[in-house]
Design an enzyme around this catalytic site. Structure first.
Site, mmCIF file in Angstrom:
data_model
loop_
_atom_site.group_PDB
_atom_site.id
_atom_site.type_symbol
_atom_site.label_atom_id
_atom_site.label_comp_id
_atom_site.label_asym_id
_atom_site.label_seq_id
_atom_site.Cartn_x
_atom_site.Cartn_y
_atom_site.Cartn_z
ATOM 1 N N HIS A 246 41.815 38.165 42.548
ATOM 2 C CA HIS A 246 41.471 38.051 40.809
ATOM 3 C C HIS A 246 42.363 37.560 40.278
ATOM 4 O O HIS A 246 42.390 36.989 38.616
ATOM 5 C CB HIS A 246 42.347 39.242 40.284
ATOM 6 C CG HIS A 246 42.097 40.033 38.865
ATOM 7 N ND1 HIS A 246 41.378 41.073 38.227
ATOM 8 C CD2 HIS A 246 43.289 40.282 37.916
ATOM 9 C CE1 HIS A 246 41.259 41.530 37.213
ATOM 10 N NE2 HIS A 246 42.163 40.796 36.770
ATOM 11 N N CYS B 160 40.331 46.821 37.948
ATOM 12 C CA CYS B 160 39.666 45.529 37.528
ATOM 13 C C CYS B 160 37.925 46.164 38.254
ATOM 14 O O CYS B 160 38.099 46.212 39.260
ATOM 15 C CB CYS B 160 39.946 43.737 37.835
ATOM 16 S SG CYS B 160 38.914 42.865 38.258
ATOM 17 N N HIS C 41 39.179 37.928 35.927
ATOM 18 C CA HIS C 41 38.319 38.478 37.114
ATOM 19 C C HIS C 41 36.863 36.723 37.266
ATOM 20 O O HIS C 41 36.280 36.893 36.744
ATOM 21 C CB HIS C 41 38.211 39.564 37.558
ATOM 22 C CG HIS C 41 37.484 39.259 39.566
ATOM 23 N ND1 HIS C 41 38.413 40.090 40.105
ATOM 24 C CD2 HIS C 41 37.250 38.537 40.265
ATOM 25 C CE1 HIS C 41 38.396 40.125 41.507
ATOM 26 N NE2 HIS C 41 37.348 39.336 41.702
ATOM 27 N N GLN D 195 27.329 35.173 36.097
ATOM 28 C CA GLN D 195 26.116 36.430 36.240
ATOM 29 C C GLN D 195 24.872 35.217 36.940
ATOM 30 O O GLN D 195 24.801 34.079 36.575
ATOM 31 C CB GLN D 195 25.950 36.822 34.653
ATOM 32 C CG GLN D 195 26.854 37.818 34.495
ATOM 33 C CD GLN D 195 27.023 38.458 32.591
ATOM 34 O OE1 GLN D 195 25.947 38.848 32.761
ATOM 35 N NE2 GLN D 195 27.727 38.795 31.994
ATOM 36 N N ASN E 117 30.606 32.635 32.353
ATOM 37 C CA ASN E 117 30.986 32.871 30.745
ATOM 38 C C ASN E 117 32.495 32.868 30.845
ATOM 39 O O ASN E 117 32.557 34.139 32.243
ATOM 40 C CB ASN E 117 30.731 34.124 30.195
ATOM 41 C CG ASN E 117 29.814 33.511 28.753
ATOM 42 O OD1 ASN E 117 29.340 33.196 28.671
ATOM 43 N ND2 ASN E 117 29.151 34.943 28.601
ATOM 44 N N HIS F 81 33.978 35.598 37.900
ATOM 45 C CA HIS F 81 32.849 35.883 37.642
ATOM 46 C C HIS F 81 32.252 34.770 36.736
ATOM 47 O O HIS F 81 32.534 34.927 36.266
ATOM 48 C CB HIS F 81 32.396 37.214 38.081
ATOM 49 C CG HIS F 81 32.742 37.467 36.439
ATOM 50 N ND1 HIS F 81 33.881 37.763 35.573
ATOM 51 C CD2 HIS F 81 32.350 38.019 35.841
ATOM 52 C CE1 HIS F 81 33.740 37.962 34.530
ATOM 53 N NE2 HIS F 81 32.651 38.134 34.010
ATOM 54 N N SER G 79 34.235 38.964 28.919
ATOM 55 C CA SER G 79 35.359 40.895 29.231
ATOM 56 C C SER G 79 36.272 40.525 30.340
ATOM 57 O O SER G 79 37.294 41.460 30.281
ATOM 58 C CB SER G 79 34.473 41.829 29.276
ATOM 59 O OG SER G 79 33.579 41.723 30.620
ATOM 60 N N CYS H 230 37.306 43.267 41.496
ATOM 61 C CA CYS H 230 38.369 43.290 42.562
ATOM 62 C C CYS H 230 38.121 44.273 43.690
ATOM 63 O O CYS H 230 36.894 45.324 43.948
ATOM 64 C CB CYS H 230 39.633 44.053 41.942
ATOM 65 S SG CYS H 230 39.959 42.734 41.177
HETATM 66 P P1 H2U Z 1 31.564 39.158 31.202
HETATM 67 O O1 H2U Z 1 30.850 37.582 31.916
HETATM 68 O O2 H2U Z 1 30.572 38.635 29.702
HETATM 69 O O3 H2U Z 1 32.245 39.357 30.721
HETATM 70 O O4 H2U Z 1 30.372 40.039 32.126
HETATM 71 C C1 H2U Z 1 30.589 41.028 32.851
HETATM 72 C C2 H2U Z 1 28.908 41.814 32.772
HETATM 73 O O5 H2U Z 1 29.941 42.813 34.379
HETATM 74 C C3 H2U Z 1 29.081 42.015 32.095
HETATM 75 O O6 H2U Z 1 27.697 41.600 31.727
HETATM 76 C C4 H2U Z 1 28.636 43.892 33.462
HETATM 77 C C5 H2U Z 1 28.887 43.529 32.413
HETATM 78 O O7 H2U Z 1 27.526 44.089 32.249
HETATM 79 N N1 H2U Z 1 29.766 45.459 33.958
HETATM 80 C C6 H2U Z 1 29.185 46.324 35.639
HETATM 81 O O8 H2U Z 1 28.101 45.238 35.175
HETATM 82 N N2 H2U Z 1 29.591 46.645 35.597
HETATM 83 C C7 H2U Z 1 30.892 47.603 35.451
HETATM 84 O O9 H2U Z 1 31.450 48.247 35.740
HETATM 85 C C8 H2U Z 1 31.441 46.678 34.054
HETATM 86 C C9 H2U Z 1 30.910 45.425 33.675
HETATM 87 ZN ZN ZN Z 2 39.625 41.313 39.681
#
Ligand code: H2U
Ligand code: ZN
Length: 375
Positions: free
Chosen positions: A115, A52, A164, A168, A153, A166, A161, A55
């Site tokens: 996680h 992940c 975990h 934004q 989201n 989170h 994606s 994590c």
């Molecule tokens: P979601 O909340 O839609 O899953 O998006 C996770 C965000 O994490 C996504 O905007 C970022 C992606 O650009 N990301 C990173 O900043 N670093 C990473 O190593 C993978 C994903």
């Molecule tokens: Zn994680």
């Protein structure tokens, strides 16, 4: 009470925040459903996943390594949609092909090092730490950016994606469309009535009771009169508050408590980790930061896509894309269903019965629901 036949007949409702009409077709909830309705197999996630990128201690796509964080953790999105150093030139003068430069920043907000948790399964103390992080991000990014959009989201169905926990934050030097519409509507109400729209609305909903999901001394969660998504919720403070950083310590804890109650009910509805997009709207910042904006009332929107089971979702297609948003289940029916659910998480109930383990929910104070919220 709404007109009795509005529970049976097609009608339109006006979304005062967005300034648009919604079509409600309650009679359609009686139509036969031939699609799937089964529950997916419960997902078992480890507390730490070596693969992940969120994590603690793991490497992200950028090559950077997350610290061994123990609470919340924010970092600049490695694939940011807005960039702080984008060129400021290039605004078009062509009236047909308009474009404008934008600058901004995007960050990823980790809610917990665990996680396997979600906000709904975190203790109130953990949710309160997320509230602090949201407020700190608005303070920090709001110094220079006009609109700071904090959001989450949740769930693969929403395009998330990574499970975990989170969210934004995207901050930019412009007022996006939803924000501009809400600014205009709230400003119009304030000029016409001399009070903030959402405080008048909250008072009306507390008196009516039928759309209230849950409430405490400082916060109200309702399925709004104009809800588009089946189990959409609007969450707002009960006194005038423009932005998250203005919340007092007591209001922050009360927010964590009502968030837990709402999100646990969401998970209990179909006994799945309930997917949604949620986010905060507050008074514009940046150059508007010190301008009085008494029409603006802080609030959060929750837009969950699920309609009748863990797998049957509402689609915004056809008439919704081409004419206007439409719903079948009335907001009153949706609120009644959410209200009737227990506020103890189903995994916790199962673990007490000896099957699945979950973090203690930290359900500390038992807030008295406001008038009408428990009918
Ligand atoms: P979601 O909340 O839609 O899953 O998006 C996770 C965000 O994490 C996504 O905007 C970022 C992606 O650009 N990301 C990173 O900043 N670093 C990473 O190593 C993978 C994903
Ligand atoms: Zn994680």
């Amino acid at each position: 009470m709404i007109e009795a036949n509005w529970a049976d007949w097609p009608h339109r409702r006006f979304d005062l925040l967005q300034g648009r009409w919604i079509l409600v077709s309650p009679h359609r909830t009686r139509r036969p459903w031939l699609g799937q309705t089964e529950k997916p197999a419960p997902e078992q996630r480890p507390a730490y996943d070596p693969n992940c990128y969120l994590c603690p201690g793991n490497r992200r796509a950028s090559g950077q390594v997350n610290p061994a964080y123990t609470g919340t953790y924010a970092f600049t999105n490695d694939f940011a949609a807005l960039l702080p150093d984008a060129p400021q030139t290039g605004a078009t003068t062509d009236p047909l092909l308009r474009a404008a430069p934008v600058r901004g920043e995007c960050r990823v907000l980790c809610f917990s090092p665990r996680h396997d948790l979600t906000l709904a399964e975190m203790p109130v103390k953990g949710i309160a730490a997320v509230v602090e992080m949201w407020a700190d991000q608005v303070t920090d990014l709001g110094t220079c950016h006009r609109w700071v959009q904090v959001f989450e989201n949740k769930g693969a169905i929403m395009g998330c994606s990574n499970p975990h926990p989170h969210g934004q934050v995207w901050a930019g030097d412009f007022l996006p469309r939803e924000a501009a519409a809400e600014d205009e509507q709230q400003d119009w109400w304030y000029r016409t009535h001399g009070r903030p729209l959402l405080l008048d609305y909250a008072r009306r909903e507390l008196d009516a009771g039928e759309r209230v999901v849950t409430a405490n001394a400082h916060w109200l969660a309702v399925v709004p009169w104009w809800a588009v998504w089946p189990f959409e919720v609007l969450l707002m403070p009960l006194r005038p508050v423009g932005r998250l950083p203005e919340l007092t310590p007591v209001e922050r804890v009360a927010l964590a408590e009502i968030l837990q109650k709402l999100l646990v009910r969401y998970d209990n509805l179909f006994e799945v980790s309930f997917p949604y997009s949620m986010g905060w709207h507050g008074a514009p910042t940046g150059p508007d930061r010190d301008r009085p904006q008494p029409h603006w009332q802080l609030h959060a929107h929750f837009y969950p896509p699920l309609l009748r089971s863990a797998t049957v979702r509402k689609f915004m297609v056809g008439y919704e894309m081409l004419a206007e948003p439409q719903r079948d289940l009335t907001p009153e029916q949706a609120a009644a269903r959410l209200r009737a659910l227990p506020d103890v998480h189903y995994k916790r109930r199962q673990s007490e019965a000896g099957s699945v383990t979950a973090e203690p929910s930290g359900n500390r104070s038992n807030n008295q629901p406001s008038k009408g919220s428990n009918s």
